[in-house]
Design a protein around this motif. Structure first.
Motif, PDB file in Angstrom:
ATOM      1  N   ARG A 102       0.724  -1.401   0.072  1.00 52.70           N
ATOM      2  CA  ARG A 102      -0.069   0.035   0.093  1.00 52.70           C
ATOM      3  C   ARG A 102       0.873   1.334  -0.011  1.00 52.70           C
ATOM      4  O   ARG A 102       2.063   1.310   0.309  1.00 52.70           O
ATOM      5  CB  ARG A 102      -1.058   0.157   1.203  1.00 52.70           C
ATOM      6  CG  ARG A 102      -1.857  -1.135   1.271  1.00 52.70           C
ATOM      7  CD  ARG A 102      -2.696  -0.895   2.568  1.00 52.70           C
ATOM      8  NE  ARG A 102      -3.982  -2.008   2.431  1.00 52.70           N
ATOM      9  CZ  ARG A 102      -4.960  -2.032   3.204  1.00 52.70           C
ATOM     10  NH1 ARG A 102      -5.093  -0.932   4.196  1.00 52.70           N
ATOM     11  NH2 ARG A 102      -5.842  -2.956   2.991  1.00 52.70           N
ATOM     12  N   ASP A 103       0.164   2.379  -0.336  1.00 52.68           N
ATOM     13  CA  ASP A 103       1.117   3.758  -0.153  1.00 52.68           C
ATOM     14  C   ASP A 103       0.283   4.435   0.797  1.00 52.68           C
ATOM     15  O   ASP A 103      -0.867   4.471   1.152  1.00 52.68           O
ATOM     16  CB  ASP A 103       0.813   4.321  -1.624  1.00 52.68           C
ATOM     17  CG  ASP A 103       1.291   3.509  -2.798  1.00 52.68           C
ATOM     18  OD1 ASP A 103       2.194   2.810  -2.495  1.00 52.68           O
ATOM     19  OD2 ASP A 103       0.673   3.779  -3.900  1.00 52.68           O
ATOM     20  N   VAL A 104       1.063   5.456   1.419  1.00 49.14           N
ATOM     21  CA  VAL A 104       0.738   6.311   2.164  1.00 49.14           C
ATOM     22  C   VAL A 104       1.519   7.711   1.892  1.00 49.14           C
ATOM     23  O   VAL A 104       2.468   7.588   1.023  1.00 49.14           O
ATOM     24  CB  VAL A 104       0.941   6.066   3.742  1.00 49.14           C
ATOM     25  CG1 VAL A 104       0.241   4.723   4.281  1.00 49.14           C
ATOM     26  CG2 VAL A 104       2.362   5.820   3.906  1.00 49.14           C
ATOM     27  N   ASN A 105       1.124   8.745   2.553  1.00 52.70           N
ATOM     28  CA  ASN A 105       1.632   9.923   2.423  1.00 52.70           C
ATOM     29  C   ASN A 105       1.826  10.788   3.842  1.00 52.70           C
ATOM     30  O   ASN A 105       0.907  11.450   4.143  1.00 52.70           O
ATOM     31  CB  ASN A 105       1.003  10.960   1.488  1.00 52.70           C
ATOM     32  CG  ASN A 105       1.878  12.198   1.004  1.00 52.70           C
ATOM     33  OD1 ASN A 105       3.027  12.747   1.786  1.00 52.70           O
ATOM     34  ND2 ASN A 105       1.355  12.715  -0.001  1.00 52.70           N
ATOM     35  N   ARG A 106       3.114  10.659   4.530  1.00 48.95           N
ATOM     36  CA  ARG A 106       3.039  10.798   6.078  1.00 48.95           C
ATOM     37  C   ARG A 106       4.271  11.409   6.141  1.00 48.95           C
ATOM     38  O   ARG A 106       5.390  10.904   5.544  1.00 48.95           O
ATOM     39  CB  ARG A 106       2.929   9.618   6.906  1.00 48.95           C
ATOM     40  CG  ARG A 106       1.448   9.101   6.848  1.00 48.95           C
ATOM     41  CD  ARG A 106       1.220   7.831   8.091  1.00 48.95           C
ATOM     42  NE  ARG A 106       1.445   8.323   9.239  1.00 48.95           N
ATOM     43  CZ  ARG A 106       1.234   7.423  10.209  1.00 48.95           C
ATOM     44  NH1 ARG A 106       1.041   6.402   9.990  1.00 48.95           N
ATOM     45  NH2 ARG A 106       1.913   7.872  11.510  1.00 48.95           N
ATOM     46  N   GLY A 107       4.577  12.293   7.000  1.00 44.60           N
ATOM     47  CA  GLY A 107       5.688  13.064   7.258  1.00 44.60           C
ATOM     48  C   GLY A 107       5.834  13.406   8.908  1.00 44.60           C
ATOM     49  O   GLY A 107       6.757  13.779   9.350  1.00 44.60           O
ATOM     50  N   ASP A 108       4.756  12.659   9.546  1.00 42.70           N
ATOM     51  CA  ASP A 108       4.813  12.831  11.135  1.00 42.70           C
ATOM     52  C   ASP A 108       5.596  11.723  11.574  1.00 42.70           C
ATOM     53  O   ASP A 108       5.691  10.908  11.300  1.00 42.70           O
ATOM     54  CB  ASP A 108       3.387  12.759  11.708  1.00 42.70           C
ATOM     55  CG  ASP A 108       2.895  11.142  11.257  1.00 42.70           C
ATOM     56  OD1 ASP A 108       2.547  11.129   9.997  1.00 42.70           O
ATOM     57  OD2 ASP A 108       2.361  10.650  12.041  1.00 42.70           O
ATOM     58  N   GLY A 109       6.142  12.074  13.088  1.00 43.74           N
ATOM     59  CA  GLY A 109       7.119  11.280  13.769  1.00 43.74           C
ATOM     60  C   GLY A 109       8.225  10.634  12.880  1.00 43.74           C
ATOM     61  O   GLY A 109       8.742  11.209  12.236  1.00 43.74           O
ATOM     62  N   LYS A 110       8.310   9.200  12.972  1.00 38.01           N
ATOM     63  CA  LYS A 110       9.232   8.428  12.482  1.00 38.01           C
ATOM     64  C   LYS A 110       9.290   8.624  10.817  1.00 38.01           C
ATOM     65  O   LYS A 110      10.068   8.170  10.241  1.00 38.01           O
ATOM     66  CB  LYS A 110       9.434   7.146  13.153  1.00 38.01           C
ATOM     67  CG  LYS A 110       9.836   7.098  14.493  1.00 38.01           C
ATOM     68  CD  LYS A 110       9.917   5.681  14.869  1.00 38.01           C
ATOM     69  CE  LYS A 110      10.593   5.623  16.446  1.00 38.01           C
ATOM     70  NZ  LYS A 110      10.549   4.174  16.877  1.00 38.01           N
ATOM     71  N   TRP A 111       8.027   8.819  10.586  1.00 35.07           N
ATOM     72  CA  TRP A 111       7.526   8.987   8.965  1.00 35.07           C
ATOM     73  C   TRP A 111       8.456  10.085   8.247  1.00 35.07           C
ATOM     74  O   TRP A 111       8.654   9.897   7.085  1.00 35.07           O
ATOM     75  CB  TRP A 111       6.022   9.070   8.834  1.00 35.07           C
ATOM     76  CG  TRP A 111       5.374   7.700   9.053  1.00 35.07           C
ATOM     77  CD1 TRP A 111       4.473   7.219  10.088  1.00 35.07           C
ATOM     78  CD2 TRP A 111       5.365   6.659   8.066  1.00 35.07           C
ATOM     79  NE1 TRP A 111       4.235   6.113   9.956  1.00 35.07           N
ATOM     80  CE2 TRP A 111       4.575   5.575   8.612  1.00 35.07           C
ATOM     81  CE3 TRP A 111       5.860   6.377   6.657  1.00 35.07           C
ATOM     82  CZ2 TRP A 111       4.251   4.503   8.031  1.00 35.07           C
ATOM     83  CZ3 TRP A 111       5.800   5.013   6.110  1.00 35.07           C
ATOM     84  CH2 TRP A 111       4.856   4.199   6.851  1.00 35.07           C
ATOM     85  N   ALA A 112       8.727  10.812   9.162  1.00 29.73           N
ATOM     86  CA  ALA A 112       9.642  11.930   8.344  1.00 29.73           C
ATOM     87  C   ALA A 112      10.697  11.411   7.666  1.00 29.73           C
ATOM     88  O   ALA A 112      11.268  12.001   6.969  1.00 29.73           O
ATOM     89  CB  ALA A 112       9.919  13.203   9.521  1.00 29.73           C
ATOM     90  N   GLU A 113      11.328  10.352   8.264  1.00 32.61           N
ATOM     91  CA  GLU A 113      12.707   9.671   7.636  1.00 32.61           C
ATOM     92  C   GLU A 113      12.274   8.344   7.244  1.00 32.61           C
ATOM     93  O   GLU A 113      13.236   7.439   7.097  1.00 32.61           O
ATOM     94  CB  GLU A 113      13.898   9.990   8.650  1.00 32.61           C
ATOM     95  CG  GLU A 113      14.168  11.243   8.848  1.00 32.61           C
ATOM     96  CD  GLU A 113      15.266  11.186   9.983  1.00 32.61           C
ATOM     97  OE1 GLU A 113      15.739  10.270  10.385  1.00 32.61           O
ATOM     98  OE2 GLU A 113      15.567  12.408  10.314  1.00 32.61           O
TER      99      GLU A 113
END
Length: 200
Positions: A102-113
Motif C-alpha cells: 500500500r501507499d501512504v503520504n506521511r511526514g509525522d514522527g518517524k515517518w519524516a525519515e
C-alpha cells in the motif's frame, strides 16, 4: 626403538591430516548470521519465522500500490538465486492474502525519515511505501531508491530484523541512507535467509 618412534610420528601425522584445522574465532564470527540491531523500541533480538508474513512456506500478496516496479523487483530478488525456500506469489481466488502493498503520504514522527514500513497485523500484513519521500521529485523519488525500500521491507516480511553491520553491507540496515544503492539481498542477507529458512 627407531621403529616405535617412526610409528608414533606416523600416527601423529595421520591425526593431523585426518582432523582439519579448526577455524579461528574471527573466521567463525564472520561466517555467523548477523545479529539484530537493538536501537528501537520493540526491535526484535533475532530473525524470526514467527515474526514474518510467511504462512505455510509462502507469502501470498495483493497490490494496492502504484510502485509496481519496486514490488516486482523485490519479489524477484528475494525468490531467485538460491533464495527460493519461501515462495512469494500473488493472491488469487483460491487463496487468502498474507501481505498487502500500500501507499501512504506521511511526514509525522518517524515517518519524516521513513521510506516504507512493514506492519504486521492479525490478518494480512502491510508494506507501506511513503509517497512523501518516494514520490516523483521527492528526496528518495527514484527507481533505485524505491527498489531499495521495497527489498528492505520485504526482508522484514520474510522475518528479518534490522541489522547494523559496520563492515558488511545489508539491505536490512535501519538507516535509509545506509542502503543507498543496495537493490538486492547482499551476501550477509543471503546468509541470514539460509540460517532462518534453510535451502530449497
Amino acid at each position: 626403538m627407531r621403529i616405535a618412534t617412526a610409528l608414533a610420528a606416523a600416527s601423529s601425522l595421520a591425526v593431523f591430516y585426518a582432523a582439519p584445522p579448526q577455524p579461528s574465532a574471527a573466521v567463525e564470527a564472520a561466517a555467523a548470521p548477523a545479529k539484530c540491531h537493538r536501537g528501537e523500541t520493540g526491535e526484535p533480538t533475532a530473525d524470526s519465522r514467527g515474526r514474518s508474513s510467511v504462512d505455510a512456506g509462502e507469502i501470498r500478496w495483493e497490490d494496492e500500490s502504484k510502485y509496481d516496479d519496486a514490488l516486482a523487483h523485490a519479489h524477484r530478488v528475494w525468490t531467485s538465486g538460491g533464495l527460493d525456500k519461501v515462495k512469494v506469489r500473488p493472491d488469487d481466488a483460491s487463496s487468502i492474502a498474507d501481505l498487502q502493498w500500500r501507499d501512504v503520504n506521511r511526514g509525522d514522527g518517524k515517518w519524516a525519515e521513513r521510506g516504507g514500513q512493514w506492519a504486521p497485523h492479525t490478518g494480512a500484513d502491510n508494506i507501506y511505501f511513503n509517497d512523501r519521500l518516494l514520490g516523483d521529485r521527492k528526496a528518495y523519488g527514484t527507481k533505485q531508491w524505491r527498489r531499495s525500500v521495497a527489498v528492505h521491507e520485504l526482508g522484514h516480511a520474510l522475518g528479518h530484523c534490522h541489522k547494523t553491520i559496520n563492515w558488511y553491507l545489508t539491505v536490512l540496515d535501519p538507516d535509509i541512507d545506509n542502503i543507498d544503492g543496495i537493490t538486492e539481498p547482499t551476501g550477509t542477507d543471503r546468509k541470514n535467509y539460509h540460517a532462518l529458512w534453510g535451502r530449497a
